[in-house]
Design a protein around this motif. Structure first.
Motif, PDB file in Angstrom:
ATOM      1  N   PRO A  40       0.832  -1.210   0.000  1.00 33.52           N
ATOM      2  CA  PRO A  40       0.000   0.000   0.000  1.00 33.52           C
ATOM      3  C   PRO A  40       0.861   1.252   0.000  1.00 33.52           C
ATOM      4  CG  PRO A  40      -0.859  -1.612   1.566  1.00 33.52           C
ATOM      5  CD  PRO A  40       0.452  -2.156   1.067  1.00 33.52           C
ATOM      6  N   ALA A  41       0.415   2.286  -0.712  1.00 33.62           N
ATOM      7  CA  ALA A  41       1.212   3.498  -0.902  1.00 33.62           C
ATOM      8  C   ALA A  41       1.652   4.123   0.419  1.00 33.62           C
ATOM      9  CB  ALA A  41       0.409   4.505  -1.722  1.00 33.62           C
ATOM     10  N   LYS A  42       0.802   4.056   1.447  1.00 34.18           N
ATOM     11  CA  LYS A  42       1.140   4.713   2.714  1.00 34.18           C
ATOM     12  C   LYS A  42       2.259   4.006   3.465  1.00 34.18           C
ATOM     13  CE  LYS A  42      -2.684   2.385   5.125  1.00 34.18           C
ATOM     14  NZ  LYS A  42      -3.914   2.617   5.937  1.00 34.18           N
ATOM     15  N   TYR A  43       2.592   2.762   3.079  1.00 36.60           N
ATOM     16  CA  TYR A  43       3.677   2.035   3.749  1.00 36.60           C
ATOM     17  C   TYR A  43       4.944   1.931   2.899  1.00 36.60           C
ATOM     18  CZ  TYR A  43      -0.125   0.546   6.827  1.00 36.60           C
ATOM     19  OH  TYR A  43      -1.189   0.527   7.687  1.00 36.60           O
ATOM     20  N   GLN A  44       4.895   2.423   1.680  1.00 39.99           N
ATOM     21  CA  GLN A  44       6.044   2.257   0.780  1.00 39.99           C
ATOM     22  C   GLN A  44       7.284   2.998   1.258  1.00 39.99           C
ATOM     23  OE1 GLN A  44       4.949   3.182  -3.269  1.00 39.99           O
ATOM     24  NE2 GLN A  44       3.400   1.564  -3.375  1.00 39.99           N
ATOM     25  N   PHE A  45       7.097   4.079   2.019  1.00 37.73           N
ATOM     26  CA  PHE A  45       8.252   4.852   2.485  1.00 37.73           C
ATOM     27  C   PHE A  45       9.176   4.014   3.365  1.00 37.73           C
ATOM     28  CE2 PHE A  45       5.528   5.105   6.165  1.00 37.73           C
ATOM     29  CZ  PHE A  45       6.387   5.223   7.249  1.00 37.73           C
ATOM     30  N   ILE A  46       8.628   2.981   4.028  1.00 34.12           N
ATOM     31  CA  ILE A  46       9.442   2.120   4.892  1.00 34.12           C
ATOM     32  C   ILE A  46      10.540   1.446   4.076  1.00 34.12           C
ATOM     33  CG2 ILE A  46       9.409   0.073   6.381  1.00 34.12           C
ATOM     34  CD1 ILE A  46       6.519   0.790   7.108  1.00 34.12           C
ATOM     35  N   PHE A  47      10.218   1.020   2.865  1.00 31.96           N
ATOM     36  CA  PHE A  47      11.183   0.318   2.024  1.00 31.96           C
ATOM     37  C   PHE A  47      12.115   1.291   1.304  1.00 31.96           C
ATOM     38  CE2 PHE A  47       7.467  -2.313   2.596  1.00 31.96           C
ATOM     39  CZ  PHE A  47       8.022  -3.546   2.904  1.00 31.96           C
ATOM     40  N   LYS A  48      11.698   2.557   1.200  1.00 30.11           N
ATOM     41  CA  LYS A  48      12.552   3.549   0.570  1.00 30.11           C
ATOM     42  C   LYS A  48      13.599   4.109   1.528  1.00 30.11           C
ATOM     43  CE  LYS A  48       8.996   5.033  -2.728  1.00 30.11           C
ATOM     44  NZ  LYS A  48       8.174   6.161  -3.237  1.00 30.11           N
ATOM     45  N   ILE A  49      13.493   3.759   2.814  1.00 32.03           N
ATOM     46  CA  ILE A  49      14.480   4.224   3.797  1.00 32.03           C
ATOM     47  C   ILE A  49      15.863   3.689   3.475  1.00 32.03           C
ATOM     48  CG2 ILE A  49      15.174   4.014   6.212  1.00 32.03           C
ATOM     49  CD1 ILE A  49      12.228   4.182   6.969  1.00 32.03           C
ATOM     50  N   ASN A  50      15.933   2.454   2.991  1.00 32.81           N
ATOM     51  CA  ASN A  50      17.217   1.859   2.613  1.00 32.81           C
ATOM     52  C   ASN A  50      17.796   2.628   1.421  1.00 32.81           C
ATOM     53  OD1 ASN A  50      19.359   0.248   1.689  1.00 32.81           O
ATOM     54  ND2 ASN A  50      18.316  -1.638   2.267  1.00 32.81           N
ATOM     55  N   PRO A  51      18.978   3.248   1.556  1.00 32.11           N
ATOM     56  CA  PRO A  51      19.551   4.022   0.440  1.00 32.11           C
ATOM     57  C   PRO A  51      19.739   3.210  -0.837  1.00 32.11           C
ATOM     58  CG  PRO A  51      20.703   4.521   2.482  1.00 32.11           C
ATOM     59  CD  PRO A  51      19.798   3.356   2.777  1.00 32.11           C
ATOM     60  N   MET A  52      19.872   1.895  -0.723  1.00 35.03           N
ATOM     61  CA  MET A  52      20.044   1.074  -1.922  1.00 35.03           C
ATOM     62  C   MET A  52      18.787   1.049  -2.776  1.00 35.03           C
ATOM     63  SD  MET A  52      22.975  -0.038  -2.709  1.00 35.03           S
ATOM     64  CE  MET A  52      22.469  -1.228  -3.952  1.00 35.03           C
ATOM     65  N   PHE A  53      17.639   1.388  -2.198  1.00 33.33           N
ATOM     66  CA  PHE A  53      16.423   1.502  -3.008  1.00 33.33           C
ATOM     67  C   PHE A  53      16.612   2.569  -4.074  1.00 33.33           C
ATOM     68  CE2 PHE A  53      12.560   3.812  -4.016  1.00 33.33           C
ATOM     69  CZ  PHE A  53      11.738   2.793  -4.464  1.00 33.33           C
ATOM     70  N   TYR A  54      17.228   3.680  -3.682  1.00 30.00           N
ATOM     71  CA  TYR A  54      17.467   4.786  -4.617  1.00 30.00           C
ATOM     72  C   TYR A  54      18.330   4.322  -5.783  1.00 30.00           C
ATOM     73  CZ  TYR A  54      19.231   9.313  -6.319  1.00 30.00           C
ATOM     74  OH  TYR A  54      19.584  10.375  -7.099  1.00 30.00           O
ATOM     75  N   VAL A  55      19.358   3.538  -5.497  1.00 32.81           N
ATOM     76  CA  VAL A  55      20.279   3.067  -6.528  1.00 32.81           C
ATOM     77  C   VAL A  55      19.592   2.065  -7.451  1.00 32.81           C
ATOM     78  CG1 VAL A  55      22.434   1.832  -6.969  1.00 32.81           C
ATOM     79  CG2 VAL A  55      22.305   3.495  -5.096  1.00 32.81           C
ATOM     80  N   ILE A  56      18.947   1.068  -6.858  1.00 33.28           N
ATOM     81  CA  ILE A  56      18.309   0.020  -7.657  1.00 33.28           C
ATOM     82  C   ILE A  56      17.177   0.591  -8.506  1.00 33.28           C
ATOM     83  CG2 ILE A  56      16.851  -2.052  -7.474  1.00 33.28           C
ATOM     84  CD1 ILE A  56      18.635  -2.882  -5.103  1.00 33.28           C
ATOM     85  N   ASN A  57      16.373   1.460  -7.925  1.00 28.50           N
ATOM     86  CA  ASN A  57      15.319   2.117  -8.694  1.00 28.50           C
ATOM     87  C   ASN A  57      15.922   2.985  -9.796  1.00 28.50           C
ATOM     88  OD1 ASN A  57      12.385   2.819  -8.968  1.00 28.50           O
ATOM     89  ND2 ASN A  57      13.143   4.863  -8.488  1.00 28.50           N
ATOM     90  N   GLY A  58      17.082   3.588  -9.502  1.00 34.72           N
ATOM     91  CA  GLY A  58      17.765   4.417 -10.495  1.00 34.72           C
ATOM     92  C   GLY A  58      18.264   3.612 -11.684  1.00 34.72           C
ATOM     93  N   TYR A  59      18.791   2.420 -11.444  1.00 36.24           N
ATOM     94  CA  TYR A  59      19.222   1.558 -12.548  1.00 36.24           C
ATOM     95  C   TYR A  59      18.028   1.231 -13.441  1.00 36.24           C
ATOM     96  CZ  TYR A  59      24.102   0.508 -11.367  1.00 36.24           C
ATOM     97  OH  TYR A  59      25.454   0.598 -11.166  1.00 36.24           O
ATOM     98  N   ARG A  60      16.886   0.964 -12.823  1.00 35.02           N
ATOM     99  CA  ARG A  60      15.689   0.647 -13.612  1.00 35.02           C
ATOM    100  C   ARG A  60      15.195   1.855 -14.389  1.00 35.02           C
ATOM    101  NH1 ARG A  60      13.323  -2.942  -8.647  1.00 35.02           N
ATOM    102  NH2 ARG A  60      14.118  -4.967  -9.380  1.00 35.02           N
TER     103      ARG A  60
END
Length: 463
Positions: free
Chosen positions: A398-418
């Motif tokens: 759910p959108a309201k809980y997605q920020f929990i998984f974005k806390i990990n800085p590697m999310f930024y990198v992996i999402n960036g590669y995509r």
């Protein structure tokens, strides 16, 4: 100050000025998502999927919400409220009624944002609806009645969420202003701190730069000797990641029958996430043990031991570069061609490089005194691969809980590669996540450098 130093300083000031101008003129991607809802009643049990689109009527899985009917605590024939998400530019909704034949009643269709609510005129929607595998579409007492045939029954209806859109855009404008202020404070504050405390902050980067030839020579030798003595040699460095990708692809694509994710084939989505993870995993494991592995160099008085974690970071780059090229080739096989956005991979690699290096400087110093840290890091990495949307889609949350998984800085990198390979989104378009990543990375790099510097005088004695 020499002419060369003056030139470097002038270029640095010019770059900072240009970045400030860019931040001041930055605007977010648009308003915040709207909260949609409707009430359903049916004589069958099936999933309902709600898509949203702008004027182009382009519907994709990434812009949709799936909900079961009836709800977990309900039964067939009960009224069930369905929540969905819609974008601020939504002009059309597509409602899919599963795959079986049945009748459906829709009422209370609306979208809202913080008190501003727009209800859909179902009479007008029915009159202008596009229908597929629908035998009857009518409105009775404010309720849209749909008779669905088996197959792919769905309707596309025009909507107008002007009030909710205006509230969302106004809120986004305020949010963008706050983001711009934070970005300016982070950028200019970092520049001022770098100038005032340049002797402390620049010691490590200067040592790395001055020993760059030694670092590349040691990194090349480290890569070659890692598999020395085996028949296949450095080929093993590529076999293990390839086998891992194939296993995950087989399990999720064949076993769990995962289809397209974010409108791309699952294998492309998977590889774009695994390739950066392989690099950070290799860097964390090998970098943490760099000082122990090169203990004979640490004991030498004249050797700059601060370059050793960098050696491991460069050594892991050789395999990573191969897999980045492989990712681009795999994407091309599915007609996802390289573009200007693909060049962003270089930026996101630099992000991951600095992030991993900052952590490694701290862990390689601590592990000398606390050898169990290596095992703890292995466990963290084993868990970490599942806490980031690498093999699963973040839209499942759910959108309201997605920020929990974005806390990990590697999310930024992996999402960036995509985003670089197939998403076609520039990194500055998500300035909020960019600010967060660099703030966390900067703090971790400073902490790692301080730990390394404080413990460095004891390395030779303990080893």
């Amino acid at each position: 100050m020499s002419n060369k130093q003056k030139l470097v300083a002038a270029l640095g000031i010019l770059l900072v000025i240009l970045l400030n101008i860019g931040i001041l003129n930055w605007h977010g991607a648009g308003g915040n998502p709207l909260a949609g809802r409707m009430t359903l009643r049916s004589d069958i049990s099936d999933n309902v999927q709600v898509f949203y689109s702008g004027e182009e009527k382009s519907f994709g899985e990434s812009a949709s919400t799936i909900a079961p009917y009836p709800a977990e605590d309900g039964k067939v024939g009960d009224e069930c409220e369905i929540d969905f998400t819609a974008g601020t530019e939504t002009s059309f909704l597509r409602i899919d009624f599963g795959a079986a034949a049945g009748s459906w009643d829709i009422s209370g269709l609306e979208a809202s944002y913080k008190g501003a609510t727009d209800a859909v005129d179902l009479e007008k929607a029915a009159a202008n609806a596009e229908r597929t595998d629908i035998s009857n579409l009518s409105v009775r007492n404010g309720v849209l009645h749909v008779e669905a045939n088996a197959g792919d029954p769905h309707i596309v209806i025009p909507v107008d969420f002007a009030g909710a859109r205006a509230a969302s855009m106004a809120d986004a404008a305020r949010s963008d202003m706050i983001v711009r202020i934070l970005a300016l404070l982070l950028l200019d504050g970092a520049c001022v701190a770098a100038v005032l405390f340049r002797k402390k902050f620049l010691t490590l980067p200067i040592e790395i730069f001055e020993n760059r030839q030694l670092i590349f020579k040691l990194a090349s030798n480290d890569f070659k000797t890692k598999y020395a003595g085996s028949y296949l040699g450095i080929i093993w460095a590529f076999i293990q990641p390839i086998v891992t990708v194939l296993v995950y692809w087989f399990v999720f694509s064949v076993g769990f029958r995962s289809g397209r994710v974010s409108d791309v084939p699952f294998v492309v989505y998977l590889v774009c996430g695994l390739v950066p993870w392989f690099y950070i995993q290799d860097l964390m494991n090998s970098g943490t043990n760099a000082l122990i592995e090169y203990s004979y160099l640490v004991k030498k008085v004249v050797f700059k031991i601060s370059v050793l974690p960098m050696v491991k970071a460069i050594s892991a780059l050789f395999v990573h570069a191969f897999f980045v090229l492989l990712t681009i080739v795999i994407a091309a096989l599915y007609r996802i061609w390289p573009s200007a956005y693909t060049l962003q991979v270089i930026y996101y690699f630099f992000c991951m490089f600095v992030f991993g290096l900052g952590i490694t400087y701290g862990t390689c110093a601590i592990v000398i005194f606390f050898r169990d840290l290596s095992q703890i890091i292995n466990i963290i990495l084993q868990i970490g691969v599942w806490t980031i949307p690498i093999m699963w889609n973040l839209d499942m949350i759910p959108a309201k809980y997605q920020f929990i998984f974005k806390i990990n800085p590697m999310f930024y990198v992996i999402n960036g590669y995509r985003q670089s390979v197939y998403g076609h989104v520039w990194f500055w378009q998500d300035l909020k996540l960019t600010i967060y990543f660099w703030a966390v990375t900067g703090i971790l790099f400073v902490i790692g450098s301080v730990i390394f510097k404080r413990l460095k005088i004891h390395f030779a004695d303990v080893l």
